[in-house]
Design an enzyme around this catalytic site. Structure first.
Site, PDB file in Angstrom:
ATOM      1  N   ARG A 176       0.728  -1.244  -0.150  1.00 39.59           N
ATOM      2  CA  ARG A 176       0.049  -0.100   0.008  1.00 39.59           C
ATOM      3  C   ARG A 176       1.112   1.379   0.028  1.00 39.59           C
ATOM      4  O   ARG A 176       1.799   1.207   0.768  1.00 39.59           O
ATOM      5  CB  ARG A 176      -0.919   0.000   1.200  1.00 39.59           C
ATOM      6  CG  ARG A 176      -1.923  -1.236   1.326  1.00 39.59           C
ATOM      7  CD  ARG A 176      -2.770  -1.267   2.262  1.00 39.59           C
ATOM      8  NE  ARG A 176      -3.577  -2.235   2.122  1.00 39.59           N
ATOM      9  CZ  ARG A 176      -4.614  -2.589   3.312  1.00 39.59           C
ATOM     10  NH1 ARG A 176      -4.952  -1.857   4.168  1.00 39.59           N
ATOM     11  NH2 ARG A 176      -5.479  -3.591   3.118  1.00 39.59           N
ATOM     12  N   ARG A 204       2.145   1.210  10.431  1.00 43.66           N
ATOM     13  CA  ARG A 204       1.512   1.403   9.113  1.00 43.66           C
ATOM     14  C   ARG A 204       2.759   1.602   8.150  1.00 43.66           C
ATOM     15  O   ARG A 204       3.580   2.388   8.262  1.00 43.66           O
ATOM     16  CB  ARG A 204       1.000   2.744   9.055  1.00 43.66           C
ATOM     17  CG  ARG A 204       0.229   3.547   7.751  1.00 43.66           C
ATOM     18  CD  ARG A 204      -0.393   4.816   7.790  1.00 43.66           C
ATOM     19  NE  ARG A 204      -1.547   4.954   8.999  1.00 43.66           N
ATOM     20  CZ  ARG A 204      -2.598   4.495   8.832  1.00 43.66           C
ATOM     21  NH1 ARG A 204      -2.987   3.984   7.793  1.00 43.66           N
ATOM     22  NH2 ARG A 204      -3.202   4.328   9.871  1.00 43.66           N
ATOM     23  N   GLU A 256      -6.788  -0.970  15.078  1.00 43.79           N
ATOM     24  CA  GLU A 256      -7.211  -1.798  13.875  1.00 43.79           C
ATOM     25  C   GLU A 256      -6.300  -3.015  13.803  1.00 43.79           C
ATOM     26  O   GLU A 256      -5.028  -2.797  13.474  1.00 43.79           O
ATOM     27  CB  GLU A 256      -7.771  -1.385  12.874  1.00 43.79           C
ATOM     28  CG  GLU A 256      -8.217  -2.140  11.861  1.00 43.79           C
ATOM     29  CD  GLU A 256      -8.436  -1.266  10.513  1.00 43.79           C
ATOM     30  OE1 GLU A 256      -8.436  -0.242  10.569  1.00 43.79           O
ATOM     31  OE2 GLU A 256      -8.432  -2.135   9.348  1.00 43.79           O
ATOM     32  N   SER A 289     -10.598  -6.055   9.655  1.00 42.84           N
ATOM     33  CA  SER A 289     -11.650  -5.464   9.216  1.00 42.84           C
ATOM     34  C   SER A 289     -12.389  -6.521   8.359  1.00 42.84           C
ATOM     35  O   SER A 289     -11.824  -7.230   7.396  1.00 42.84           O
ATOM     36  CB  SER A 289     -10.978  -4.413   8.206  1.00 42.84           C
ATOM     37  OG  SER A 289     -12.096  -3.235   8.073  1.00 42.84           O
ATOM     38  N   ARG A 338       0.782  -6.366  12.429  1.00 45.62           N
ATOM     39  CA  ARG A 338       0.251  -5.869  13.772  1.00 45.62           C
ATOM     40  C   ARG A 338       0.193  -6.889  14.727  1.00 45.62           C
ATOM     41  O   ARG A 338       0.184  -6.350  16.012  1.00 45.62           O
ATOM     42  CB  ARG A 338      -1.268  -5.070  13.401  1.00 45.62           C
ATOM     43  CG  ARG A 338      -0.942  -3.787  12.568  1.00 45.62           C
ATOM     44  CD  ARG A 338      -2.052  -2.978  12.220  1.00 45.62           C
ATOM     45  NE  ARG A 338      -1.843  -2.046  11.335  1.00 45.62           N
ATOM     46  CZ  ARG A 338      -2.757  -1.159  11.101  1.00 45.62           C
ATOM     47  NH1 ARG A 338      -3.992  -1.161  11.342  1.00 45.62           N
ATOM     48  NH2 ARG A 338      -2.462   0.085  10.404  1.00 45.62           N
TER      49      ARG A 338
END
Length: 422
Positions: A262, A277, A349, A352, A390
């Site tokens: 990403r 991130r 988070e 999801s 994560r």
RNA sequence: GGAGGCGUAUCCUAAUUGGCUAAGGAGCCGGUCUCGAAAAUCGGUGGGGUUGACGCCCCUUGUGGGUUCGAGUCCCACCGCCUCCGCCA
């Protein structure tokens, strides 16, 4: 993609959906307008085509009966009509093209069970599990712990690839692999079919799941081939069935490990420290294809399967139902799983889980034959189960000891073949 | 990368020389027969659009163009698959 028929017949439903998402309805107005223009143009061109076709078969008959005069005069007439058709056809297909393009920018309609809200702040916590550990020493955030122990090497990662990349070393490199294996095994044991997929896909593939055309700046593009690095395994996992009619019993449940890429455009100030991130991370993904009647039960089940990973790892987490202002472009309803991170002193988070209903299947043309023998679009769900990087951070922080070592969660001991890291 | 071959509906498979409705089979659905099933037999059966709905009608032979009054069929480009050669982990 939203059904044009729905837009035509109940535009107010779509208008309200856009309001809920805090978006203007300009695009909708343009689409409604184009749709009526499309049908007008279609009527005209189809009538001409019918005329052309019938003259064409008259010519065939005239030729068969050797009537040269008749066939010559018919051919003159046909030539005229044919060029008219060409012109009208061009106009109609231009309108259709423009309509299709705009439809691809329209987000999904939120489910009636999605809480209405403006932003993140209106998300609803639906349940909590576990308690953040209370310790009488200072837990080192992973961005300090990593460099201090040499187990996470941000510096060299930046040297070879730039900011927002990480190098894991020794026990943490092994831990990452252990986490992925553990997750895949767990899902496999629950009846998920494990799939190993390409990490690069074509433009059409990205469009089928909704990453394109709207979010092109978020994806890494491989220029000479016009391919894209996948931002999630959801992309190839869903698109593998593009243009197919799913045979056999629904639901189909898939799990896949993949690297995810990403660009994180527009997140410059956010989470700059550590590996929360980053541009490349590992993830184990879950995807279901279901009968439309079953997709909301499926969402609960899929979410429970993702939660089970956190429970087995004994990591405190909460489940949040995203509000209409915060759910993603393709989603009708989304539960985020948020894990407790001591460095942030809050829940972050880690997964999801979304029901996109027929939004992706309509784009990707994935159908099934219902009991009434009719072809219908399946419903599609996806969820992380979980983001590996994560999870690793959560373990490093939540399992950190006073002496700076890290206890390996019980569930991972068979994979690590050791009980302590560091 | 080079040479050649092939893409037809859920699947298999035909339609050389351009022409009326893309033939046939399997599968599936329904009927007959049967206590029931299988077999046999009869009928139905691709998808999309248009329509309030039905019918008419339009599109659809990998995709997109072109030639033609008319393209599964001829021409061009692209995509995918197969065979051989080259390169390569």
């Amino acid at each position: 993609m939203i059904d044009v028929r729905l837009i035509r017949e109940n535009p107010e439903i779509v208008r309200r959906a856009l309001e809920y998402r805090q978006m203007t309805s300009e695009l909708l107005d343009e689409i409604v307008d184009l749709e009526s223009k499309r049908r007008e143009a279609l009527q005209v061109v189809e009538q001409k085509k019918a005329e052309r076709n019938s003259i064409s078969s008259e010519i065939a008959r005239a030729k068969a009966s050797k009537d040269e005069n008749l066939s010559v005069s018919l051919m003159d007439r046909a030539k005229e009509i044919s060029s008219e058709v060409k012109e009208l056809d061009l106009r109609a297909s231009q309108i259709e093209e423009e309509l299709k393009k705009k439809l691809l920018y329209l987000p999904n309609i939120p489910s009636s069970t999605t809480p209405v809200g403006k932003s993140e702040e209106d998300n609803v916590v639906v349940r909590m599990w576990g308690e953040p550990r209370k310790v009488d020493f200072e837990i080192r955030p992973h961005w300090d712990y990593g460099p201090e122990t040499g187990l996470i090497d941000f510096e060299r990662a930046a040297k070879i690839s730039g900011a927002r990349f990480t190098i894991l070393r020794r026990d943490l490199a092994r831990l990452e692999r252990a986490i992925a294996n553990f997750m895949l095994d767990l899902h496999h044991s629950k009846g998920y079919e494990e799939v190993a997929l390409p990490f690069m896909v074509k433009r059409d593939t990205m469009q089928a799941t909704g990453q394109l055309p709207k979010f092109e700046e978020e994806a890494y593009r491989i220029d000479p081939d016009d391919m894209f690095m996948i931002p999630t395994a959801e992309v190839p996992l869903v698109s593998q069935h593009m243009d197919e009619i799913l045979e056999g019993d629904l639901p189909k449940k898939y799990t896949a490990y993949s690297a995810c890429f990403r660009r994180e455009a527009g997140s410059y100030g956010k989470d700059v420290r550590g590996m929360i991130r980053v541009h490349q991370f590992d993830k184990v993904e879950l995807v279901w294809f279901t009968h439309p009647d079953d997709s909301y039960d499926a969402l609960e089940n899929l979410t429970a399967d993702a939660e089970d990973v956190l429970r087995k790892l004994e990591l405190p987490y909460r489940v949040v139902s995203l509000c209409t202002g915060d759910i993603g472009f393709a989603a009708a309803k989304t539960y985020d799983l948020e894990v407790w991170l001591p460095s942030y002193n809050t829940y972050r988070e880690i997964s999801s889980c979304s029901n996109v209903e027929d939004f992706q299947p309509r784009r990707a043309n994935i159908r099934f034959r219902d009991v009434d023998n009719k072809l219908k679009f399946v419903h599609c769900l996806n969820g992380s189960g979980l983001a590996v990087g994560r999870t690793l951070v959560a373990i490093v922080e939540n399992y950190q000891r006073r002496d700076g070592k890290i206890d390996v969660p019980k569930a991972l001991v068979p994979y690590m073949r050791q009980e302590v890291i560091g």
